[in-house]
Design a protein around this motif. Structure first.
Motif, short mmCIF file in Angstrom:
data_model
loop_
_atom_site.label_atom_id
_atom_site.label_comp_id
_atom_site.label_asym_id
_atom_site.label_seq_id
_atom_site.Cartn_x
_atom_site.Cartn_y
_atom_site.Cartn_z
N GLY A 131 0.81 -1.19 -0.02
CA GLY A 131 -0.15 0.11 -0.13
C GLY A 131 0.78 1.29 -0.03
N LEU A 132 2.02 1.02 0.66
CA LEU A 132 3.02 2.49 0.57
C LEU A 132 3.77 2.57 -0.42
N CYS A 133 4.37 1.50 -0.82
CA CYS A 133 5.22 1.48 -1.86
C CYS A 133 4.85 1.09 -3.29
N CYS A 134 3.88 0.30 -3.44
CA CYS A 134 3.22 -0.17 -4.75
C CYS A 134 1.84 -0.45 -4.81
N THR A 135 1.14 0.85 -4.51
CA THR A 135 -0.40 0.87 -4.18
C THR A 135 -1.04 0.17 -5.44
N LEU A 170 0.21 -5.53 -15.69
CA LEU A 170 1.00 -5.29 -16.90
C LEU A 170 1.04 -3.77 -17.20
N SER A 171 -0.07 -2.99 -16.82
CA SER A 171 0.11 -1.50 -17.09
C SER A 171 0.86 -0.84 -16.07
N PHE A 172 0.96 -1.55 -14.98
CA PHE A 172 1.96 -0.86 -13.81
C PHE A 172 3.42 -1.02 -14.44
N VAL A 184 8.72 13.31 -19.96
CA VAL A 184 7.54 12.57 -20.22
C VAL A 184 7.29 11.40 -19.41
N GLY A 185 8.51 10.54 -18.92
CA GLY A 185 8.44 9.55 -18.26
C GLY A 185 7.55 9.97 -16.82
N LEU A 186 7.91 11.04 -16.12
CA LEU A 186 7.40 11.50 -14.87
C LEU A 186 6.17 11.78 -15.08
N PHE A 187 5.87 12.39 -16.10
CA PHE A 187 4.08 12.73 -16.23
C PHE A 187 3.35 11.53 -16.65
N ILE A 188 3.88 10.44 -17.23
CA ILE A 188 2.93 9.20 -17.45
C ILE A 188 2.92 8.47 -16.04
N ILE A 189 4.19 8.59 -15.15
CA ILE A 189 3.80 7.93 -13.91
C ILE A 189 2.80 8.54 -13.09
N VAL A 190 2.93 9.89 -12.97
CA VAL A 190 1.69 10.67 -12.11
C VAL A 190 0.27 10.55 -12.87
N ALA A 191 0.20 10.44 -14.19
CA ALA A 191 -1.15 10.40 -14.64
C ALA A 191 -1.74 8.74 -14.41
N TYR A 192 -0.70 7.95 -14.39
CA TYR A 192 -1.32 6.35 -14.20
C TYR A 192 -1.57 6.23 -12.75
N LEU A 193 -0.89 7.03 -11.76
CA LEU A 193 -0.97 6.85 -10.54
C LEU A 193 -2.36 7.54 -10.08
N ILE A 194 -2.87 8.70 -10.73
CA ILE A 194 -4.14 9.40 -10.54
C ILE A 194 -5.35 8.45 -11.02
N LEU A 195 -4.90 7.77 -12.03
CA LEU A 195 -5.91 6.90 -12.63
C LEU A 195 -6.31 5.69 -11.70
N LEU A 224 -17.82 11.81 -2.81
CA LEU A 224 -16.96 12.75 -2.59
C LEU A 224 -15.88 12.30 -1.46
N ASP A 225 -16.67 11.80 -0.36
CA ASP A 225 -15.65 11.16 0.59
C ASP A 225 -14.55 10.20 0.21
N ASP A 226 -15.05 9.28 -0.76
CA ASP A 226 -14.24 8.34 -1.26
C ASP A 226 -13.17 9.00 -2.19
N CYS A 227 -13.26 10.21 -2.82
CA CYS A 227 -12.51 10.69 -3.94
C CYS A 227 -11.44 11.38 -2.85
N LEU A 228 -12.10 11.97 -1.91
CA LEU A 228 -10.98 12.73 -0.93
C LEU A 228 -9.90 11.74 -0.41
N CYS A 229 -10.58 10.69 0.28
CA CYS A 229 -9.73 9.83 0.94
C CYS A 229 -8.62 9.17 -0.22
N MET A 230 -9.21 8.71 -1.39
CA MET A 230 -8.00 8.17 -2.18
C MET A 230 -7.10 9.11 -2.83
N CYS A 231 -7.53 10.52 -2.72
CA CYS A 231 -6.44 11.63 -3.33
C CYS A 231 -5.52 11.88 -2.12
N LEU A 232 -6.06 12.16 -1.17
CA LEU A 232 -5.15 12.86 -0.01
C LEU A 232 -4.23 11.38 0.85
#
Length: 269
Positions: A131-135, A170-172, A184-195, A224-232
């Protein structure tokens, strides 16, 4: 008239069976509390399960004759008052997974089994470190365990569910490889983690809320509560969800299985 009514109540209390009205569609082995004449006790759904509104009879051990009375079941949403009214108040009830399941592996409904900030309780388990390193890995295990598709939706076909773990993993791996591309690689990682963490995690959390009848613990609406929990705090939220399905003292988290549990761990129904 009052004496006659009291006499009728006494006659009902002398019955051997009570007739319970199912508050919802429940699997066999499911346990919940019922209230009859101010007395609460636990009943178990008989073999084959029941549908909402269906009546079924159960023995009442303290009674001795062959009459029947009708009692209305109340679940973790309903608490009966002495005057017969019903208040909405969550209480814990539990579900048996199978005949070999012990009390330590029962499911908890109406609330999360553990608080959001208690993730450090499993510091020595794979659940914490995934959960901490490989969510995304823990998320893949969780959707497989709950029989959801890779997007965290519960109305998926069996084929889609069987591919959930592979799609996320596989996507990870692909994203980690693309991460070596400068900028570009950093942008891809951030976008993937957000998804994965925000979008998929929010869907999984919502599916678990509906499955276990868990209400929002904040003033926000549940989506909204679920979204905030996952974002924060996506890592802690994913750990909380993973710990809810099984007692982690009886079935600790594993990193090398598709469900994150031992092979002999009971399935989530």
């Amino acid at each position: 008239m009052k004496n006659q009514r009291m006499q009728e109540d006494d006659d009902q209390l002398d019955s051997q069976f009570i007739r319970v009205v199912a508050p919802a569609t429940l699997e066999q082995g499911y346990t919940f509390d019922v209230m009859l004449h101010g007395e609460a006790f636990t009943v178990t759904v008989p073999e084959g399960g029941v549908t909402k509104g269906e009546e079924f009879e159960i023995p009442y051990p303290t009674l001795s004759t062959e009459e029947t009375v009708t009692g209305q079941a109340w679940t973790d949403d309903d608490v009966a008052n002495d005057d017969g009214s019903i208040d909405k108040e969550p209480i814990q009830h539990e579900q048996h997974i199978n005949e070999e399941t012990t009390s330590s592996t029962k499911l908890v409904a109406g609330r999360w089994r553990h608080s959001l900030c208690s993730c450090c309780d499993v510091f020595t388990q794979a659940t914490f470190w995934l959960g901490l390193c490989c969510t995304p890995v823990l998320m893949a295990q969780l959707v497989t365990r709950l029989k959801l598709d890779w997007q965290g939706r519960s109305n998926a076909s069996r084929e889609e569910v069987s591919l959930s773990f592979n799609k996320i993993m596989l996507s990870f791996i692909a994203v980690l490889m693309l991460g070596y591309i400068p900028v570009v690689g950093l942008f891809i990682i951030v976008a993937y983690l957000i998804l994965i963490i925000t979008c998929v995690g929010r869907n999984v959390r919502g599916s678990m809320r509906r499955k276990y009848n868990i209400r929002s613990s904040t003033c926000c609406c549940e989506p909204l509560d679920d979204c905030l929990c996952m974002c924060l705090c996506g890592g802690c939220s994913t750990i909380q969800m993973a710990r809810h399905t099984h007692n982690d003292k009886e079935y600790p988290g594993y990193c090398c299985t598709t469900t994150g549990l031992e092979q002999d761990a009971p399935e989530v129904v």
